[in-house]
Design a protein around this motif. Structure first.
Motif, PDB file in Angstrom:
ATOM      1  N   LEU A 183       0.822  -1.212   0.000  1.00 17.64           N
ATOM      2  CA  LEU A 183       0.000   0.000   0.000  1.00 17.64           C
ATOM      3  C   LEU A 183       0.854   1.259   0.000  1.00 17.64           C
ATOM      4  O   LEU A 183       1.697   1.445   0.873  1.00 17.64           O
ATOM      5  CB  LEU A 183      -0.906   0.032   1.235  1.00 17.64           C
TER       6      LEU A 183
ATOM      7  N   TYR B 112      -2.581   0.434  -4.607  1.00 19.77           N
ATOM      8  CA  TYR B 112      -2.163  -0.944  -4.312  1.00 19.77           C
ATOM      9  C   TYR B 112      -1.033  -1.332  -5.252  1.00 19.77           C
ATOM     10  O   TYR B 112      -1.057  -1.006  -6.429  1.00 19.77           O
ATOM     11  CB  TYR B 112      -3.351  -1.897  -4.474  1.00 19.77           C
TER      12      TYR B 112
ATOM     13  N   HIS C 227      -8.144  -8.170  -0.208  1.00 19.67           N
ATOM     14  CA  HIS C 227      -8.029  -6.922   0.565  1.00 19.67           C
ATOM     15  C   HIS C 227      -9.311  -6.450   1.249  1.00 19.67           C
ATOM     16  O   HIS C 227      -9.240  -5.605   2.133  1.00 19.67           O
ATOM     17  CB  HIS C 227      -7.521  -5.797  -0.350  1.00 19.67           C
TER      18      HIS C 227
ATOM     19  N   TYR D 242      -6.611   9.551  14.650  1.00 22.69           N
ATOM     20  CA  TYR D 242      -7.377   9.307  13.430  1.00 22.69           C
ATOM     21  C   TYR D 242      -7.110   7.869  13.025  1.00 22.69           C
ATOM     22  O   TYR D 242      -5.980   7.499  12.708  1.00 22.69           O
ATOM     23  CB  TYR D 242      -6.947  10.277  12.335  1.00 22.69           C
TER      24      TYR D 242
ATOM     25  N   LYS E  15      -7.996   4.405  10.709  1.00 26.01           N
ATOM     26  CA  LYS E  15      -8.542   4.066   9.400  1.00 26.01           C
ATOM     27  C   LYS E  15      -8.168   2.630   9.065  1.00 26.01           C
ATOM     28  O   LYS E  15      -7.032   2.208   9.302  1.00 26.01           O
ATOM     29  CB  LYS E  15      -7.926   5.009   8.361  1.00 26.01           C
ATOM     30  N   LEU E  16      -9.128   1.901   8.508  1.00 29.93           N
ATOM     31  CA  LEU E  16      -8.832   0.564   8.007  1.00 29.93           C
ATOM     32  C   LEU E  16      -8.244   0.739   6.616  1.00 29.93           C
ATOM     33  O   LEU E  16      -8.936   1.191   5.704  1.00 29.93           O
ATOM     34  CB  LEU E  16     -10.099  -0.293   7.932  1.00 29.93           C
ATOM     35  N   LEU E  17      -6.986   0.422   6.453  1.00 31.26           N
ATOM     36  CA  LEU E  17      -6.371   0.602   5.134  1.00 31.26           C
ATOM     37  C   LEU E  17      -6.836  -0.491   4.184  1.00 31.26           C
ATOM     38  O   LEU E  17      -7.060  -0.257   3.008  1.00 31.26           O
ATOM     39  CB  LEU E  17      -4.846   0.576   5.240  1.00 31.26           C
ATOM     40  N   ASP E  18      -6.915  -1.695   4.669  1.00 41.21           N
ATOM     41  CA  ASP E  18      -7.546  -2.786   3.937  1.00 41.21           C
ATOM     42  C   ASP E  18      -7.964  -3.807   4.992  1.00 41.21           C
ATOM     43  O   ASP E  18      -8.033  -3.476   6.171  1.00 41.21           O
ATOM     44  CB  ASP E  18      -6.641  -3.352   2.836  1.00 41.21           C
ATOM     45  N   ASN E  19      -8.226  -5.043   4.566  1.00 41.02           N
ATOM     46  CA  ASN E  19      -8.735  -5.986   5.571  1.00 41.02           C
ATOM     47  C   ASN E  19      -7.661  -6.500   6.525  1.00 41.02           C
ATOM     48  O   ASN E  19      -7.969  -7.208   7.469  1.00 41.02           O
ATOM     49  CB  ASN E  19      -9.448  -7.167   4.889  1.00 41.02           C
TER      50      ASN E  19
ATOM     51  N   ILE F 185      -4.827  -4.325   7.661  1.00 38.86           N
ATOM     52  CA  ILE F 185      -4.051  -3.280   8.333  1.00 38.86           C
ATOM     53  C   ILE F 185      -4.964  -2.165   8.833  1.00 38.86           C
ATOM     54  O   ILE F 185      -5.788  -1.642   8.081  1.00 38.86           O
ATOM     55  CB  ILE F 185      -3.003  -2.638   7.394  1.00 38.86           C
TER      56      ILE F 185
ATOM     57  N   GLU G 108      -4.537   1.603  10.357  1.00 36.77           N
ATOM     58  CA  GLU G 108      -3.580   2.672  10.616  1.00 36.77           C
ATOM     59  C   GLU G 108      -4.167   3.651  11.616  1.00 36.77           C
ATOM     60  O   GLU G 108      -5.315   4.071  11.469  1.00 36.77           O
ATOM     61  CB  GLU G 108      -3.236   3.427   9.327  1.00 36.77           C
TER      62      GLU G 108
ATOM     63  N   VAL H 227      -3.208   7.348  13.178  1.00 37.89           N
ATOM     64  CA  VAL H 227      -2.306   8.499  13.133  1.00 37.89           C
ATOM     65  C   VAL H 227      -2.645   9.372  14.337  1.00 37.89           C
ATOM     66  O   VAL H 227      -3.790   9.804  14.497  1.00 37.89           O
ATOM     67  CB  VAL H 227      -2.470   9.296  11.820  1.00 37.89           C
TER      68      VAL H 227
ATOM     69  N   LEU I 266       0.789   1.100  12.558  1.00 41.02           N
ATOM     70  CA  LEU I 266       0.099   0.077  11.774  1.00 41.02           C
ATOM     71  C   LEU I 266      -0.097  -1.159  12.646  1.00 41.02           C
ATOM     72  O   LEU I 266       0.870  -1.685  13.205  1.00 41.02           O
ATOM     73  CB  LEU I 266       0.917  -0.311  10.540  1.00 41.02           C
TER      74      LEU I 266
END
Lengths: 210, 658
Positions: free
Chosen positions: A56, A78, A208, B48, B50-54, B56, B58, B60, B76
């Motif tokens: 990412l 990606y 993902h 803040y 956030k789900l970066l993908d399924n 990870i 993140e 901040v 992360l």
């Protein structure tokens, strides 16, 4: 189904949003009786790019105008699929509500010889097309663009070189001290037709999203 | 058998590595006279998430004090591996320099547990003693480790380590391509671990950002070190290894024309390189990668004489290396080209010294004087103008010459240059800014050139920390022992464990440099250079054609499978040991075991303990003879090799059915 080198090169060519000037987000509002589209060229721009992991690449694009309106787009690219996602936040740090006449969460031209648009189970060969569904498959003669933005309405217009895709939100104001967030927009560009596009997006989702 | 993340691992990570809040962030530092932990309330931190993908999430966290010092932590948390990693940034958004920030430990955390033992290594020392790991009990006196201070991250200490407790294992990787340190001290409930950039005592100037090393921590919920090692390998393949067009970098067979008409590649020309490449292809040994190491620039045969990043027009008259790149492209071969942009030789006339002296940071004597005519100096990537210049220059060559693999070397010691240029109230600042520039340089090359991959080298493997390995692979993980089997085998065991993509050569210095099957079996690694020259005999080419599919099949397995080490190899230059490695990918039902009896090894049998599935049947294939048999998994719990001296055997296992 796996993406190829050509899919990635196509995505770089057709869906690059990392430069502030290429931001696909547009805010329209009235300022002193005049219609202003933002982010305006005079806005204070900031770009911050970083890798999360080796898949990412994250970029935050932020714009702040003289009145304090801040638009931040979070871009995720990606490296294992030819996919880009965008999510934007429009913040209003002032003491008064901010009226918007339109918030376009995505506006971008895709060039190519247009064949058909598929949305809500329908095939459309004549543009423009307006749809309440957030998922669009735009098929060109040699590649396909898949777009998805749950919760947004979409419009697709013909252009001399291809099509222009819009995702619009219903937001009409940003409360004082608050923000509105646009629905996430996912863009994938692949070689070939819709069947290959669907198969690669399924593989992407399995890895993902689910 | 399959090692994979368990529920207990994830629960342990939630307990031990819960760092995603302002209060729990394990950062500690001094700001002026004040000791700070985490991001304190007077910085008004906001989070803040956030789900970066399924896999990870993140977080901040940003906070700023009333003088404009901003602290930003990017954390992360992984959901497919029991891993948390983070980096902290300090930015001066005020109009005056900050107070002094000092003793910045990106990680300052306690870990409960009994009987802690630190497993740590000395990295690549550029000597025969390198890649040596030891186990030390952590006591109240503590253990502090750091690289040598030459300015590289892996010389003298390896920035990958683990602590074994009686009921779990903690793995720590420090991502910092400069001088880092880590300390481990026993306390009443377990240990305290501190890690960060080694020297930090600096004010931050208005508009400037400093950052900490990236901290990466993995926990595994049993004391089994093999399990912990395989979780790390799985994490590495999934989240660390650079991608090329959607995939982890595949095995690469790297070939070259080396030392021809000049040292290294200083005699390389358009004509001889293209001719050599064509000979390999005609001989049926098409490389995946064509290696062009040091020497494309004008240097009169002296490859370390650098500072001119353009081609020697005598040897490369037609658009530099462009014709070679085009020939590689036509044949589906990746062109690799060597650069060393951070070092400038001062004793010669170069473009950079003559036209861009402001980009150079030389060693400064105690009296402030500088010798501009001797030694090597640093091309300072902390200077934004210098950074932009070198990015544009090298990016231009990558595009013009069709470079698919950018190789970066680093053959000197910047540590003394950093220190000599830092005032007492800026100790560590120049190092920090240079390393940030180095990351930005590589990130920009990668972004501007889709599909490009990078090779990290620093007189071998002196800069293979986590931040570098996120962007590059270490084809030349050492300059030591390339044809010394005892050294190579020992190094390979450590590499498979920590940085599982690397390269080896098919050489045997102790056997008149004969390249035979045994030499090839000593280079069954994810990337390999067949030491076949384009002048060799048809028999040599025939052997290469035989060994290439064997190498590739095994290398592909190495890049997905679990790794089962077979005892520890004792470091021995006398070649009296047996070398054995075993890999098995349960998802694919494929694996192999490789056993090599070295030339002075008296032990005529070796029993490998295998990790196959007891209730499955396998085709067992002898790679060299091609002989195949079928065996039941339960009968393959172990396998005893009987070999002659300087003989090897490689067996592939293919599961029958699912």
């Amino acid at each position: 189904m796996k993406p190829t080198r050509e899919d990635f090169l196509l995505t770089v060519r057709k869906a690059s949003f990392r430069l502030p000037e290429a931001s696909p987000v547009r805010v329209r509002r009235e300022v002193n009786g005049e219609t202003v589209w933002e982010p305006h060229v005079t806005a204070d721009k900031k770009v911050y790019t970083r890798s999360a992991d080796s898949n990412l690449l994250l970029t935050d694009l932020s714009f702040r105008d003289a009145a304090g309106l801040t638009e931040t787009t979070e871009l995720t690219e990606y490296r294992d699929f030819p996919v880009v996602t965008l999510e934007s936040r429009v913040s209003n740090p002032t003491d008064a509500d901010l009226a918007l006449s339109r918030l376009i969460s995505f506006k971008h031209e895709f060039c190519g010889d247009f064949i058909a648009l598929r949305t809500c189970g329908m095939e459309v060969k004549t543009l423009p097309c307006y749809t309440a569904g957030g998922a669009l498959t735009v098929e060109f003669d040699d590649h396909t663009v898949f777009l998805d933005s749950p919760g947004a309405t979409a419009a697709v217009y013909p252009t001399p070189l291809g099509v222009e895709v819009f995702f619009l939100t219903a937001d009409k104001s940003v409360p004082a001290g608050g923000e509105v967030k646009t629905p996430k927009v996912t863009v994938m560009v692949t070689e070939g037709g819709k069947d290959r596009s669907e198969a690669i997006f399924t593989a992407f989702s399995e890895k993902h999203l689910f | 058998m399959k090692y994979q993340t368990s529920r207990q691992d994830m629960l342990l990570a939630a307990r031990r590595l819960s760092y995603a809040s302002a209060a729990s962030l394990p950062l500690s530092f001094r700001l002026g006279d004040r000791q700070i932990r985490g991001i304190p309330a007077d910085f008004k931190p906001t989070e803040y998430k956030k789900l970066l993908d399924n896999s990870i999430t993140e977080t901040v966290i940003t906070g700023m004090n009333d003088k404009g010092l901003e602290i930003r932590a990017e954390i992360l948390e992984y959901r497919d591996f029991p891993v948390c990693e983070y980096t902290v940034f300090f930015t001066n958004k005020g109009s005056e320099p900050t107070e002094i920030l000092s003793a910045i430990d990106a990680l300052d955390a306690d870990f409960c547990g009994d009987d802690p033992i630190l497993h740590h290594g000395n990295g690549d020392t550029c000597g025969g003693d390198g890649y040596h790991f030891t186990d030390d009990s952590i006591t109240a006196e503590g253990i502090t480790i750091h690289p040598s201070g030459d300015g590289t991250s892996c010389n003298g200490a390896f920035p990958y380590m683990r602590v074994k407790f009686d009921d779990y294992v903690l793995t720590l990787a420090v991502g910092w391509t400069g001088i880092w340190k880590a300390s481990f001290v026993q306390n009443p409930l377990g240990i305290n671990v501190k890690a960060g950039q080694k020297e930090t005592n600096f004010k931050i100037l208005p508009g400037e950002t400093m950052r900490t090393p990236r901290m990466c921590l993995l926990v595994s919920d049993t004391p089994d070190e093999t399990r912990s090692m395989n979780l790390w390998r799985g994490f590495y393949f999934a989240h660390v290894m650079p991608k090329q067009f959607g995939e982890n970098l595949p095995p690469k067979c790297c070939m070259h024309l080396f030392n021809y008409k000049g040292a290294e590649f200083t005699g390389g020309s358009e004509d001889n390189q293209i001719t050599a490449l064509k000979r390999y292809i005609k001989g049926g040994v098409k490389p995946d990668l064509w290696w062009y190491d040091a020497g494309f620039y004008p240097c009169n045969g002296d490859w370390p004489a650098i500072g001119n990043w353009f081609e020697d027009k005598v040897r490369w008259p037609n658009n530099g290396l462009g014709p070679l790149g085009e020939e590689c492209d036509r044949n589906g071969v990746d062109l690799m080209v060597w650069f060393e942009p951070e070092r400038i030789r001062l004793s010669i006339k170069t473009e950079i010294k003559d036209k861009h002296r402001e980009f150079i940071m030389p060693f400064k004597n105690a009296d402030g004087s500088v010798d501009w005519n001797n030694g090597d100096a640093l091309f300072y990537l902390g200077n934004p103008d210098a950074l932009e210049w070198i990015i544009d220059r090298i990016d231009g060559l990558i595009k013009k010459w069709h470079i698919r693999c950018y190789r970066q070397d680093f053959n000197f010691h910047p540590g003394r240059i950093w220190r000599s240029n830092e005032e007492p109230d800026r100790l560590g600042a120049i190092e920090n800014l240079h390393i940030q520039g180095y990351y930005k340089y590589w990130d920009t090359l990668l972004i501007r050139n889709p599909g490009l991959y990078l090779d990290s080298c620093a007189s071998g493997g002196r800069r293979n920390d986590l931040e570098t390995m996120r962007r590059a692979v270490p084809f030349q993980y050492t300059d030591v022992g390339l044809g010394d089997h005892a050294q190579k085998q020992k190094q390979h065991l450590e590499m498979f464990e920590w940085i599982p993509y690397f390269r080896a050569h098919t050489m045997d210095w102790a056997h008149n440099n004969v390249i035979d099957e045994f030499s090839y079996l000593n280079a069954i690694t994810p990337a390999a250079t067949f030491m076949l020259t384009c002048f060799d005999s048809p028999e040599d080419f025939a052997l290469a054609r035989k060994m290439r599919p064997i190498w590739k099949r095994a290398a592909e397995i190495e890049l997905t499978a679990n790794y089962f080490p077979q005892g520890k190899l004792t470091y021995n230059k006398e070649l009296t040991d047996t070398y054995c490695v075993h890999f098995y990918d349960q998802d694919k039902g494929e694996g192999f075991v490789l056993c090599l009896r070295n030339k002075d090894c008296e032990q005529d049998s070796f029993t490998a303990v295998l990790g196959l599935e007891d209730d499955k049947d396998y085709v067992v294939e002898d790679a060299l003879s091609g002989e195949k048999t079928e065996m039941h998994g339960a009968d393959l719990k172990d396998y005893t090799f009987r070999l002659n001296k300087r003989e090897g055997k490689l067996l592939f296992f293919t599961r029958i059915g699912k």
